[in-house]
Design a protein around this motif. Structure first.
Motif, PDB file in Angstrom:
ATOM      1  N   THR A  65      76.275  15.711 118.187  1.00 25.68           N
ATOM      2  CA  THR A  65      77.280  16.313 119.047  1.00 25.68           C
ATOM      3  C   THR A  65      77.641  15.399 120.197  1.00 25.68           C
ATOM      4  OG1 THR A  65      77.774  18.234 120.449  1.00 25.68           O
ATOM      5  CG2 THR A  65      75.501  17.480 120.409  1.00 25.68           C
ATOM      6  N   SER A  69      81.224  18.657 123.434  1.00 29.66           N
ATOM      7  CA  SER A  69      81.798  19.322 122.257  1.00 29.66           C
ATOM      8  C   SER A  69      81.980  20.809 122.498  1.00 29.66           C
ATOM      9  CB  SER A  69      80.924  19.098 121.022  1.00 29.66           C
ATOM     10  OG  SER A  69      80.986  17.757 120.591  1.00 29.66           O
ATOM     11  N   LEU A  81      76.068  22.764 126.651  1.00 32.45           N
ATOM     12  CA  LEU A  81      75.472  22.317 125.390  1.00 32.45           C
ATOM     13  C   LEU A  81      74.073  22.896 125.224  1.00 32.45           C
ATOM     14  CD1 LEU A  81      75.416  20.620 122.813  1.00 32.45           C
ATOM     15  CD2 LEU A  81      74.672  18.668 124.203  1.00 32.45           C
ATOM     16  N   HIS A 348      81.206  11.976 113.898  1.00 31.93           N
ATOM     17  CA  HIS A 348      82.290  11.859 114.878  1.00 31.93           C
ATOM     18  C   HIS A 348      83.305  10.802 114.464  1.00 31.93           C
ATOM     19  CE1 HIS A 348      79.410   8.725 115.732  1.00 31.93           C
ATOM     20  NE2 HIS A 348      80.318   8.093 116.437  1.00 31.93           N
ATOM     21  N   TYR A 434      76.573  17.541 111.784  1.00 30.56           N
ATOM     22  CA  TYR A 434      77.546  17.432 112.857  1.00 30.56           C
ATOM     23  C   TYR A 434      77.878  18.831 113.364  1.00 30.56           C
ATOM     24  CZ  TYR A 434      81.750  15.518 115.201  1.00 30.56           C
ATOM     25  OH  TYR A 434      82.710  15.124 116.104  1.00 30.56           O
ATOM     26  N   ILE A 435      77.993  18.968 114.666  1.00 31.37           N
ATOM     27  CA  ILE A 435      78.226  20.286 115.261  1.00 31.37           C
ATOM     28  C   ILE A 435      79.454  20.961 114.659  1.00 31.37           C
ATOM     29  CG2 ILE A 435      79.516  19.310 117.215  1.00 31.37           C
ATOM     30  CD1 ILE A 435      78.286  21.589 118.936  1.00 31.37           C
ATOM     31  N   HIS A 436      80.486  20.162 114.327  1.00 33.26           N
ATOM     32  CA  HIS A 436      81.712  20.757 113.797  1.00 33.26           C
ATOM     33  C   HIS A 436      81.576  21.166 112.338  1.00 33.26           C
ATOM     34  CE1 HIS A 436      83.766  20.302 117.501  1.00 33.26           C
ATOM     35  NE2 HIS A 436      83.601  19.009 117.534  1.00 33.26           N
TER      36      HIS A 436
END
Length: 586
Positions: A65, A69, A81, A348, A434-436
């Motif tokens: 992240t 984010s 976060l 990212h 990945y956070i997304h």
């Protein structure tokens, strides 16, 4: 003087001899070795690091992240976060990679102005330390370059120390540099006005990211001091960003040079003596065989990014054919104890294409690119030989990348997305999410428009209350994906056969079923991981995967029990099964 200290001196001295063997200006290797040891505060070291020790287990999962984010009005992003981590990742993910959190000028943090400070817009060192007390912390060591607006580069232009001799100058800007491997299309040399006149400095990535000259040992000392500082602040995992480009030598490709590898070995030695459980991960977005070389002989990187996995896995799932993924997996050597693969399928940056070179045919790469573009993706380019540009990476949110196949979007998007993660979570290695991906973020076209950078498409910044609302509503893609990934990670974290170094063998089940067998280090547990990578039902007999008939088998994901290995198994499109003889639970 302890035996451990004498051995440390010998190791550091040897590393430096190899690194600086062709640099005439460096003659006091013994003095330099002592300086580095003192910078790392190792003069009183009493114990040697234990070789071939695994500093990880099946319970490890790393969230990737940015520091911002997730954001909330009136609060520093690092505070937000930590709130997100505690609310949605506690007990699920035990490690976090915070992408560069330092003051910067471009490339979302990778043009660092000050390596020893926290970006005030994110928070401060106490916030980083708070996160490191509750989660194992991975930080970037952006070692190849710094910002053109850093104090070092300002000093270079003014002829002051520190910095005046920190950068790679080209006396002849017309020198033949065609052999130099480039990840970008911008000119390699940056004309720069200094107090000594016009100079041309080396910039591998962009003219705001000026390459540092490690032929100057003072640069090395600066970075050893930075490493010591990060350790003191709670960093436990060091991601060596773009390290493959570290050493420059005219007449060569200036990538993966012997001096670069030896520098990684030196840093590993110093870090291991300073903190035995600390880990180095090399970020080398290059063809697969070159990437593997950063393991050394279990004396270089502890972990390497498994860069070939994302393009091969996405290709598999959009074509419904796993032949290339299967061929690659069979060619991959098992990681020695003390080393591990770092598996990821979204980041990212994007889906790198150089790691697919030699693994996918050119026409398959073209189909992959065209399909991703039809799903809203962008393509970033690199300069290649002959003045031509070649595709370097595909920029797209993974959730959108897997919304369909080469035939177009379909109704299997979420199942396909979960299938990708189920495969990744089962493979030998440490998983990074990945956070997304965890929260199923889609392409951010507004951010691309605002920044004019392709990579921004997968660097969305969530308003934390809006993200919380999306995750609390059962019907959203965000909640559906989060719940299913959370369950897979929880199952994985307690299975001995999913240890990053557990045995792995590829199964031969045709091209629509991708399968592999994992066996725990103590041989008590086996798990057969089988995924339907197509949009059609697939059928298989359990006897085809060599299950032992006297054992009782269960699918960890569906909880289905198989009474006999003569049973048939039907896998729905993109369904994964983890079939084990010894289910382990909390």
């Amino acid at each position: 003087m302890s035996h451990a200290f004498e051995l440390l001196q010998q190791k550091v001295h040897h590393h430096l001899e190899v690194i600086y063997q062709s640099v005439d200006s460096v003659d006091d290797i013994t003095g330099l070795a002592d300086e580095l040891i003192n910078v790392m505060r190792l003069a009183q070291v009493q114990e040697e690091p234990v070789p071939h020790q695994n500093h990880w287990s099946q319970s490890d999962c790393i969230l990737i992240t940015y520091g911002d984010s997730v954001k909330m009005e009136g609060e520093k992003p690092l505070h937000t976060l930590l709130s997100f981590l505690d609310q949605y990742c506690n007990g699920l993910i035990n490690s976090v990679h915070i992408l560069p959190f330092f003051p910067y000028t471009s490339d979302d943090g990778f043009a660092v102005m000050n390596f020893s400070a926290v970006n005030e817009a994110l928070g401060e060192w106490s916030d980083i330390e708070d996160i490191s007390k509750r989660y194992r912390l991975m930080s970037d060591l952006v070692i190849n370059h710094c910002s053109s607006r850093s104090m070092w580069f300002e000093n270079y232009k003014a002829g002051r120390h520190p910095g005046r001799d920190f950068f790679v100058e080209m006396e002849d800007p017309d020198a033949d540099l065609r052999a130099v491997v480039r990840p970008r299309t911008s000119p390699l040399l940056r004309p720069t006005e200094t107090v000594e006149g016009m100079k041309h400095v080396w910039c591998t990535f962009s003219h705001d990211q000026v390459d540092l000259d490690f032929k100057n040992p003072t640069v090395l000392k600066e970075f050893v001091g930075i490493i010591r500082h990060y350790l003191d602040r709670g960093v436990n995992i060091f991601r060596l960003d773009a390290v493959a480009f570290l050493w420059k030598e005219l007449g060569t490709s200036c990538i993966n040079l012997l001096e670069t590898h030896e520098t990684v070995r030196l840093l590993r030695t110093l870090i291991e003596y300073a903190q035995p459980d600390a880990v180095i991960i090399t970020e080398t977005n290059i063809p697969n065989r070159e990437n593997l070389s950063y393991f050394g002989n279990a004396n270089e990187a502890h972990c390497i990014y498994n860069f070939s996995l994302p393009p091969l896995l996405v290709n598999t799932l959009i074509t419904g054919d796993c032949r290339y993924l299967k061929q690659w997996q069979m060619s991959m050597p098992p990681a020695q104890n003390g080393t591990a693969y770092f598996n990821f399928i979204a980041s990212h940056d994007g889906i790198g294409l150089r790691p697919a070179e030699g693994l996918l045919q050119d026409d398959e790469i073209d189909v992959l690119i065209n399909t991703m573009q039809s799903f809203g993706g962008r393509v970033s380019w690199r300069a290649a030989e002959g003045g031509k540009n070649k595709p370097y990476e595909i920029n797209i949110a993974l959730f959108d990348a897997l919304q369909g196949t080469i035939k177009g979007p379909d109704r299997w998007g979420i199942d396909r997305f979960i299938c990708a993660h189920a495969i990744m979570l089962g493979l030998e290695g440490i998983p990074g999410i990945y956070i997304h991906s965890l929260v199923a973020t889609s392409n951010d076209y507004e951010r691309v428009k605002h920044t004019n950078h392709n990579r921004a498409i997968n660097r969305h910044q969530w308003d934390y209350p809006k993200l919380t609302e999306a995750l609390e509503q059962s019907h959203t893609q965000h909640r559906k994906v989060y719940d299913r990934l959370k369950r897979l990670i929880a199952i994985r974290s307690v299975q001995e056969a999913f240890h990053p170094n557990a045995t792995q063998f590829t199964l031969h089940l045709g091209y629509q079923l991708f399968g592999f067998w994992r066996q725990s280090i103590n041989r008590r547990q086996s798990i057969f991981c089988i995924s339907n990578v197509s949009d059609q039902e697939q059928h298989i007999l359990l006897s085809e995967i060599n299950l032992i008939g006297t054992d009782r088998w269960i699918d960890l994901i569906s909880n289905s029990v198989f009474e006999s290995i003569e049973e048939g198994l039907t896998l729905q499109p993109y369904q994964t099964v983890w079939i084990t003889n010894t289910p382990i639970s909390d």
